[in-house]
Write an enzyme that holds these catalytic residues in place. Structure first.
Site, PDB file in Angstrom:
ATOM      1  N   TYR A 118       0.808  -1.214   0.000  1.00 49.83           N
ATOM      2  CA  TYR A 118       0.000   0.000   0.000  1.00 49.83           C
ATOM      3  C   TYR A 118       0.848   1.273   0.000  1.00 49.83           C
ATOM      4  CZ  TYR A 118      -3.952  -3.039   1.228  1.00 49.83           C
ATOM      5  OH  TYR A 118      -4.920  -4.010   1.238  1.00 49.83           O
ATOM      6  N   LYS A 164       4.003 -15.320   2.980  1.00 45.91           N
ATOM      7  CA  LYS A 164       3.991 -16.125   1.758  1.00 45.91           C
ATOM      8  C   LYS A 164       5.437 -16.419   1.370  1.00 45.91           C
ATOM      9  CE  LYS A 164       1.736 -18.123  -1.651  1.00 45.91           C
ATOM     10  NZ  LYS A 164       1.031 -19.415  -1.409  1.00 45.91           N
ATOM     11  N   ASP A 196      -2.288 -18.525   2.430  1.00 53.53           N
ATOM     12  CA  ASP A 196      -3.410 -19.218   1.798  1.00 53.53           C
ATOM     13  C   ASP A 196      -3.957 -20.333   2.676  1.00 53.53           C
ATOM     14  OD1 ASP A 196      -0.966 -20.415   1.399  1.00 53.53           O
ATOM     15  OD2 ASP A 196      -1.188 -20.656  -0.775  1.00 53.53           O
ATOM     16  N   ASP A 220      -4.996  -6.844   6.020  1.00 49.44           N
ATOM     17  CA  ASP A 220      -6.249  -6.224   5.597  1.00 49.44           C
ATOM     18  C   ASP A 220      -7.283  -7.306   5.287  1.00 49.44           C
ATOM     19  OD1 ASP A 220      -8.166  -4.455   4.713  1.00 49.44           O
ATOM     20  OD2 ASP A 220      -7.009  -3.683   3.031  1.00 49.44           O
ATOM     21  N   ASP A 224     -10.496  -8.913   7.978  1.00 46.27           N
ATOM     22  CA  ASP A 224     -11.898  -8.907   7.555  1.00 46.27           C
ATOM     23  C   ASP A 224     -12.491 -10.307   7.655  1.00 46.27           C
ATOM     24  OD1 ASP A 224     -11.759  -6.225   7.077  1.00 46.27           O
ATOM     25  OD2 ASP A 224     -12.304  -6.332   4.963  1.00 46.27           O
TER      26      ASP A 224
END
Length: 340
Positions: A118, A164, A196, A220, A224
């Protein structure tokens, strides 16, 4: 004490109003300064984070933020979300704490907030290729990981770091720094997980998790998901903290423009964010716990539409205020004047 209040856009002003009503009932001396931010600031001043707003936030003890964004500003030269990223960077609130508590679920996502994809270089090349760059310095990883280890120490002593590392160099750096830092926290059980497969674990067995540490974009998404398994975004609060200066306290749900103005928004996440501000910025854990109890009670007696009920935003706020006033008038409130 001073709180900079940024109601923002969409349902932001509606849920923020209920938080301010609750704050007014609590026995704590706080000056609230309301300021333009996000799309509302673009409309008024042409930019999402006016200089006066940023200056007032820097001078505050805490920033209470409603929400930013909406279709009204899509496609414009300046987006409301730019103000949010700019505020986070300016205050250097690198540790984003997102608790998810509901039923048997009690976990905390610690998300790195001012680095990664970001905040990396982005742009468009001459051939039409669009790029966003993810990068991390070891010091950025180390400071948020240290915060996560300390939080795990105060909870169950269990920490999972999500990356990852089988694909990304930034994730391999992340895993190395976190592993090296673990030696300073022998009382914390650390394990690593790939994002994942961890997403499946979070969806199927969230009650088995405690503190989750991860980078900006993964955090992020995963926070959620954690909110979804713990009652929904209407309940999800957050605290963004740095090493000095004010923190930012905001609900996770965003501006929800589809229900703005309908009176159906759930203010629980905003009220829980206020509780986090009381705890972390004003050092009033006692008041924070009383407010959390009032919110939990209102979720039972006056649930909003997203929780299967019919209470309006204001009616939910009424239930919270009534609970707080009852506690104030019927109990011996030693916490009312003595900080914890």
């Amino acid at each position: 004490m001073r709180i900079a209040c940024l109601p923002g856009d969409g349902i932001g002003p509606e849920v923020t109003a209920e938080a301010l009503r609750a704050l007014a009932v609590l026995p704590v001396a706080v000056e609230v300064v309301e300021l333009p931010f996000g799309g509302a600031a673009i409309d008024a001043f042409g930019e999402p984070l006016p200089n006066d707003t940023l200056a007032a936030c820097r001078d505050a003890d805490a920033v209470l933020l409603g929400a930013v964004g909406g279709p009204r500003w899509d496609g414009g030269d300046v987006r409301p979300e730019e103000g949010l990223l700019g505020l986070r960077k300016a205050l250097d609130v690198y540790a984003n704490l997102r608790p998810a508590t509901h039923g048997g679920v009690d976990l905390l996502v610690v998300r790195e907030l001012v680095g990664g994809l970001y905040f990396g270089a982005r742009g468009v090349r001459d051939d039409g290729t669009v790029f966003d760059t993810c990068e991390y310095h070891p010091s950025q990883v180390e400071r948020v990981a240290r915060r996560a280890f300390e939080l795990a120490q105060a909870r169950s002593g269990r920490l999972v770091s999500v990356d990852k590392a089988n694909v990304l160099d930034t994730s391999r750096l992340w895993r190395r720094v976190v592993t090296e830092l673990a030696a300073a926290y022998p009382d914390v059980e650390l394990r690593h997980a790939l994002v994942d497969s961890f997403a499946i674990e979070l969806a199927l067995a969230p009650e088995s998790l405690d503190v989750v540490l991860t980078e900006n974009m993964f955090g992020d998404i995963l926070s959620d998901l954690a909110s979804g398994v713990a009652g929904g975004l209407g309940l999800a609060a957050s605290a963004s903290l740095g090493d000095r200066g004010p923190g930012i306290f905001e609900p996770v749900h965003g501006s929800a423009p589809d229900i703005a103005g309908t009176g159906t928004a759930n203010p629980a996440a905003m009220l829980r964010s206020l509780a986090l501000a009381l705890e972390h910025a004003l050092e009033r854990r006692d008041l924070a716990d009383v407010l959390r109890d009032a919110v939990d009670g209102a979720l039972v007696t006056s649930p909003t539409r997203d929780q299967g009920g019919a209470a309006t935003t204001t009616e939910f706020g009424d239930a919270v205020v009534a609970s707080l006033e009852h506690r104030l008038t019927t109990e011996e409130m030693t916490w009312a004047t003595t900080p914890s």
